[in-house]
Design a protein around this motif. Structure first.
Motif, PDB file in Angstrom:
ATOM      1  N   GLU A 189       0.693  -1.865   0.230  1.00  9.25           N
ATOM      2  CA  GLU A 189       0.146  -0.041  -0.007  1.00  9.25           C
ATOM      3  C   GLU A 189       0.747   1.545  -0.101  1.00  9.25           C
ATOM      4  OE1 GLU A 189      -2.702   0.137   3.310  1.00  9.25           O
ATOM      5  OE2 GLU A 189      -3.889   1.889   2.227  1.00  9.25           O
ATOM      6  N   PHE A 190       1.542   0.812   0.451  1.00  6.13           N
ATOM      7  CA  PHE A 190       2.789   2.411   1.147  1.00  6.13           C
ATOM      8  C   PHE A 190       3.359   2.288  -0.699  1.00  6.13           C
ATOM      9  CE2 PHE A 190       7.135   2.996   1.720  1.00  6.13           C
ATOM     10  CZ  PHE A 190       7.256   4.361   2.009  1.00  6.13           C
ATOM     11  N   GLU A 191       3.928   1.636  -1.131  1.00  2.28           N
ATOM     12  CA  GLU A 191       4.455   1.791  -2.711  1.00  2.28           C
ATOM     13  C   GLU A 191       3.422   2.248  -3.021  1.00  2.28           C
ATOM     14  OE1 GLU A 191       7.981   1.932  -1.819  1.00  2.28           O
ATOM     15  OE2 GLU A 191       8.143   0.209  -0.433  1.00  2.28           O
ATOM     16  N   SER A 192       3.009   1.376  -3.185  1.00  2.00           N
ATOM     17  CA  SER A 192       1.316   1.632  -4.675  1.00  2.00           C
ATOM     18  C   SER A 192       0.917   3.236  -4.350  1.00  2.00           C
ATOM     19  CB  SER A 192       0.747   0.378  -4.505  1.00  2.00           C
ATOM     20  OG  SER A 192      -0.387   0.527  -3.664  1.00  2.00           O
ATOM     21  N   THR A 193       1.048   4.042  -3.094  1.00  2.00           N
ATOM     22  CA  THR A 193       0.730   4.983  -3.101  1.00  2.00           C
ATOM     23  C   THR A 193       1.211   6.434  -3.520  1.00  2.00           C
ATOM     24  OG1 THR A 193      -0.616   4.865  -0.638  1.00  2.00           O
ATOM     25  CG2 THR A 193      -0.479   6.904  -1.284  1.00  2.00           C
ATOM     26  N   LYS A 194       3.144   5.929  -2.378  1.00  2.00           N
ATOM     27  CA  LYS A 194       3.988   6.499  -2.956  1.00  2.00           C
ATOM     28  C   LYS A 194       4.290   6.617  -4.557  1.00  2.00           C
ATOM     29  CE  LYS A 194       8.598   6.320  -2.303  1.00  2.00           C
ATOM     30  NZ  LYS A 194       9.651   5.953  -1.282  1.00  2.00           N
ATOM     31  N   GLN A 195       3.868   5.661  -5.051  1.00  2.00           N
ATOM     32  CA  GLN A 195       3.823   5.677  -6.694  1.00  2.00           C
ATOM     33  C   GLN A 195       2.935   6.660  -7.739  1.00  2.00           C
ATOM     34  OE1 GLN A 195       7.241   5.561  -8.000  1.00  2.00           O
ATOM     35  NE2 GLN A 195       8.096   3.915  -5.959  1.00  2.00           N
ATOM     36  N   SER A 196       1.604   6.431  -7.113  1.00  2.00           N
ATOM     37  CA  SER A 196       0.628   6.785  -7.678  1.00  2.00           C
ATOM     38  C   SER A 196       0.718   8.114  -8.473  1.00  2.00           C
ATOM     39  CB  SER A 196      -0.792   6.357  -7.285  1.00  2.00           C
ATOM     40  OG  SER A 196      -0.992   7.545  -6.591  1.00  2.00           O
ATOM     41  N   GLU A 197      -0.330   8.356  -9.387  1.00  2.00           N
ATOM     42  CA  GLU A 197      -0.104   9.653 -10.441  1.00  2.00           C
ATOM     43  C   GLU A 197      -0.968  11.345  -9.257  1.00  2.00           C
ATOM     44  OE1 GLU A 197       1.701  10.865 -12.682  1.00  2.00           O
ATOM     45  OE2 GLU A 197       3.062   8.598 -12.504  1.00  2.00           O
ATOM     46  N   ARG A 198      -1.748  10.189  -8.902  1.00  2.00           N
ATOM     47  CA  ARG A 198      -2.882  11.055  -8.318  1.00  2.00           C
ATOM     48  C   ARG A 198      -2.584  11.436  -6.764  1.00  2.00           C
ATOM     49  NH1 ARG A 198      -7.567  12.873  -7.476  1.00  2.00           N
ATOM     50  NH2 ARG A 198      -7.873  12.936  -4.944  1.00  2.00           N
ATOM     51  N   PHE A 199      -1.915  10.876  -6.015  1.00  2.00           N
ATOM     52  CA  PHE A 199      -0.723  10.945  -4.627  1.00  2.00           C
ATOM     53  C   PHE A 199       0.366  12.061  -5.805  1.00  2.00           C
ATOM     54  CE2 PHE A 199       3.097  10.792  -1.665  1.00  2.00           C
ATOM     55  CZ  PHE A 199       2.468  11.262  -0.656  1.00  2.00           C
ATOM     56  N   LYS A 200       1.024  11.829  -6.481  1.00  2.00           N
ATOM     57  CA  LYS A 200       2.091  12.768  -6.798  1.00  2.00           C
ATOM     58  C   LYS A 200       1.573  14.316  -6.989  1.00  2.00           C
ATOM     59  CE  LYS A 200       5.405   9.538  -9.289  1.00  2.00           C
ATOM     60  NZ  LYS A 200       5.531   8.519 -10.150  1.00  2.00           N
ATOM     61  N   ALA A 201       0.717  13.778  -7.934  1.00  2.00           N
ATOM     62  CA  ALA A 201       0.193  15.202  -8.154  1.00  2.00           C
ATOM     63  C   ALA A 201      -0.624  16.546  -7.487  1.00  2.00           C
ATOM     64  CB  ALA A 201      -1.006  14.998  -9.236  1.00  2.00           C
ATOM     65  N   LEU A 202      -1.233  15.420  -6.760  1.00  2.00           N
ATOM     66  CA  LEU A 202      -1.861  16.324  -5.131  1.00  2.00           C
ATOM     67  C   LEU A 202      -0.107  16.937  -4.879  1.00  2.00           C
ATOM     68  CD1 LEU A 202      -4.400  13.828  -3.895  1.00  2.00           C
ATOM     69  CD2 LEU A 202      -4.648  15.845  -4.714  1.00  2.00           C
ATOM     70  N   LYS A 203       0.659  16.014  -4.823  1.00  2.00           N
ATOM     71  CA  LYS A 203       1.888  16.666  -3.771  1.00  2.00           C
ATOM     72  C   LYS A 203       1.671  18.218  -4.323  1.00  2.00           C
ATOM     73  CE  LYS A 203       4.716  15.056  -1.053  1.00  2.00           C
ATOM     74  NZ  LYS A 203       5.192  15.543   0.316  1.00  2.00           N
ATOM     75  N   VAL A 204       2.373  17.677  -5.930  1.00  2.00           N
ATOM     76  CA  VAL A 204       3.158  18.831  -6.754  1.00  2.00           C
ATOM     77  C   VAL A 204       2.554  20.586  -6.592  1.00  2.00           C
ATOM     78  CG1 VAL A 204       3.768  19.666  -9.435  1.00  2.00           C
ATOM     79  CG2 VAL A 204       4.271  17.561  -7.950  1.00  2.00           C
ATOM     80  N   LEU A 205       0.605  20.191  -6.583  1.00  2.00           N
ATOM     81  CA  LEU A 205      -0.239  20.988  -6.889  1.00  2.00           C
ATOM     82  C   LEU A 205      -0.370  21.397  -5.493  1.00  2.00           C
ATOM     83  CD1 LEU A 205      -2.145  19.969  -9.481  1.00  2.00           C
ATOM     84  CD2 LEU A 205      -0.970  20.947  -9.653  1.00  2.00           C
ATOM     85  N   THR A 206      -0.806  20.761  -4.072  1.00  2.00           N
ATOM     86  CA  THR A 206      -1.265  21.654  -3.177  1.00  2.00           C
ATOM     87  C   THR A 206       0.564  22.261  -2.342  1.00  2.00           C
ATOM     88  OG1 THR A 206      -0.310  19.495  -2.107  1.00  2.00           O
ATOM     89  CG2 THR A 206      -2.712  20.034  -2.625  1.00  2.00           C
ATOM     90  N   GLY A 207       1.920  21.636  -3.546  1.00  2.00           N
ATOM     91  CA  GLY A 207       3.083  22.193  -2.956  1.00  2.00           C
ATOM     92  C   GLY A 207       2.744  23.276  -2.948  1.00  2.00           C
ATOM     93  N   ILE A 208       2.138  24.183  -4.164  1.00  2.00           N
ATOM     94  CA  ILE A 208       1.917  25.672  -4.769  1.00  2.00           C
ATOM     95  C   ILE A 208       1.247  26.025  -3.484  1.00  2.00           C
ATOM     96  CG2 ILE A 208       1.027  27.538  -5.994  1.00  2.00           C
ATOM     97  CD1 ILE A 208       0.075  24.904  -7.781  1.00  2.00           C
ATOM     98  N   PHE A 209       1.479  27.820  -2.379  1.00  2.00           N
ATOM     99  CA  PHE A 209       1.127  28.121  -1.592  1.00  2.00           C
ATOM    100  C   PHE A 209      -0.104  28.547  -1.702  1.00  2.00           C
ATOM    101  CE2 PHE A 209       1.167  32.497   0.073  1.00  2.00           C
ATOM    102  CZ  PHE A 209       0.809  32.013   1.755  1.00  2.00           C
ATOM    103  N   GLY A 210      -1.088  28.824  -0.964  1.00  2.00           N
ATOM    104  CA  GLY A 210      -2.541  28.949  -1.517  1.00  2.00           C
ATOM    105  C   GLY A 210      -3.233  27.583  -2.216  1.00  2.00           C
ATOM    106  N   VAL A 211      -2.920  26.979  -2.589  1.00  2.00           N
ATOM    107  CA  VAL A 211      -3.624  25.832  -2.973  1.00  2.00           C
ATOM    108  C   VAL A 211      -3.714  24.626  -2.017  1.00  2.00           C
ATOM    109  CG1 VAL A 211      -3.831  24.278  -5.154  1.00  2.00           C
ATOM    110  CG2 VAL A 211      -3.015  26.645  -5.397  1.00  2.00           C
ATOM    111  N   GLY A 212      -5.272  24.820  -1.965  1.00  2.00           N
ATOM    112  CA  GLY A 212      -5.566  23.151  -1.097  1.00  2.00           C
ATOM    113  C   GLY A 212      -5.800  21.821  -1.237  1.00  2.00           C
ATOM    114  N   SER A 213      -6.098  21.060  -0.652  1.00  2.00           N
ATOM    115  CA  SER A 213      -6.453  19.429  -1.505  1.00  2.00           C
ATOM    116  C   SER A 213      -7.481  19.924  -2.753  1.00  2.00           C
ATOM    117  CB  SER A 213      -7.009  18.577  -0.366  1.00  2.00           C
ATOM    118  OG  SER A 213      -7.683  18.826   0.279  1.00  2.00           O
TER     119      SER A 213
END
Ligand code: DCP
Ligand code: MG
Length: 419
Positions: free
Chosen positions: A98-122
């Motif tokens: 579960e950990f490995e597949s979450t870490k590799q998932s496109e969705r998780f990666k995209a959520l991390k990148v986009l919420t890494g923008i100040f002012g952008v929430g989930s």
């Protein structure tokens, strides 16, 4: 801790605020996995699941030695079925699918990148992902309308996602101090958040501002902001006013999680001069390469703290440098500064009246899990409501009398000293 048929078992109190957790983490593989699953749950708006994983990670982080056998976990609090499954997979198979597949998932990666923008929430990130936006470039190309905060967040993305060092936090502190003292002599500023807990790096720098004479702090924030603006220190700021006394019947009980102090969310422009100011060599000579210069102090990165690391004042300075463990799984090294003579830094300023200062300081020292647990403990075990403004005794109608005595008594159960 007892030895039971050669298996060491541990004894841990239920609430994170009752535990003393050092910065030394003997179970980083397990806590990294649980923290990432917590982050994924939070980014997917599944807060309940997020808290469950955070609590489980915090319990493992508080253990005095590595877990090697599931039997050692018998009787430990906060370990739900889901967390136990993840731990079991890692202990028995060396990895959690579960950990490995979450870490590799496109969705998780995209959520991390986009919420890494100040002012952008989930929620915003989720909407963009549903529209096919997964990267910053796709966002830039999409023509999405961004608010002022998001524009600043995108513009300063790299700086704001590079960990801040304690030296940089100190440099920001000197600027804020100059601002505060210039507009209201006698006002006091205190470093809060992760750096107060002794973390070596952070995502922002948090300050609490007050004045020893009640009421003198009114109107202070706008003056501080104007001063900072006039000196060219601000790349972005948004101030929200104090709404604590808005109710006509007197102080309203604040919502459980957020406080109502006047607060300024800002992005500072920290120049090389300011950054260097805190790490000047004794002979006064300056490093000819400024980019290397600023990273020479506290460059050991990664996040270190936990749910109840004592405030910085309790940690000897020498130790602060050397004790390192992973909180959110990150052991990322600080990358070299970009080739420009300044960096953007997220700074949060909060103004509190002196009468609420103790509560504000406790509430803003964190960590988030520690605060949550302290409030849960106050409510469930002591029938009290703790916020960053006050402590109410839920069993008394008029609570103003005995509150502070209870407050001190309550804190003596926790490893927190704030005054
Ligand atoms: N805080 C809280 N609940 C929130 C936001 C903040 O209790 N929803 C409190 C606890 C935090 C402190 O405010 O420790 C500062 O918030 P930060 O988000 O800046 O967190 P830290 O300073 O702890 O960590 P970081 O290094 O990421 O800045
Ligand atoms: Mg912070």
């Amino acid at each position: 801790q007892q030895v039971e048929a050669e298996v060491v078992t541990f004894s841990v109190p239920s609430y994170a605020c009752q535990r003393r957790t050092t910065l030394e983490n003997h179970n980083t593989v397990l806590t990294d996995a649980l923290s990432l699953l917590a982050e994924n749950a939070e980014l997917s708006d599944e807060d309940g699941r997020g808290v469950a994983f955070r609590r489980a990670a915090a319990v493992l982080r508080s253990l005095p030695e590595p877990v090697t056998d599931m039997k050692q976990l018998r009787g430990l609090p906060c370990l739900g079925d889901h967390s136990l499954r993840v731990i079991k997979d890692i202990l028995e198979d060396g990895a959690s699918r579960e950990f490995e597949s979450t870490k590799q998932s496109e969705r998780f990666k995209a959520l991390k990148v986009l919420t890494g923008i100040f002012g952008v929430g989930s929620r915003t990130a989720d909407r963009w992902i549903r529209e096919g936006i997964h990267t910053l470039q796709q966002l830039r190309d999409s023509g999405q309308s961004l608010n002022r905060a998001q524009q600043a967040g995108l513009e300063h993305y790299d700086d704001l996602n590079r960990p801040l060092t304690a030296a940089e936090a100190e440099a920001v502190g000197e600027i804020v101090e100059r601002a505060v003292v210039s507009v209201l002599p006698g006002a006091q500023i205190t470093l809060t958040g992760g750096f107060r807990r002794g973390k070596l790096t952070g995502h922002d720098v948090d300050f609490l501002i007050t004045h020893p004479d009640e009421g003198r702090e009114e109107g202070l924030m706008s003056k501080v902001v104007s001063w900072l603006e006039s000196q060219g220190f601000l790349l972005y700021q948004k101030t929200t006013r104090n709404s604590y006394l808005e109710s006509k019947d007197g102080p309203a009980r604040p919502p459980a999680n957020m406080d109502r102090f006047e607060r300024c969310f800002s992005i500072f422009k920290l120049t090389m001069e300011e950054r260097r100011g805190t790490e000047q060599p004794e002979n006064g000579e300056r490093n000819p390469n400024p980019a290397e210069d600023t990273l020479s102090v506290g460059a050991r990165s990664g996040s270190q703290t936990d749910e109840n690391t004592p405030p910085q004042s309790q940690v000897p300075a020498d130790e602060r440098r050397h004790r390192v463990s992973g909180e959110d799984g990150g052991q990322e090294e600080a990358k070299p500064a970009a080739h420009k003579p300044w960096r953007a830094v997220r700074v949060d300023l909060v103004v509190s009246p002196i009468s609420q200062f103790a509560f504000a300081l406790l509430g803003w020292t964190g960590s988030k899990l520690f605060e949550r647990e302290l409030r849960r403990w106050a409510g469930h075990e002591k029938a009290m409501s703790l916020s960053s403004h006050a402590l109410y005794d839920n069993t008394q109608v008029n609570t103003s009398q005995s509150v502070f005595r209870h407050f001190i008594a309550a804190l003596s159960f926790c490893s927190v000293k704030i005054l």
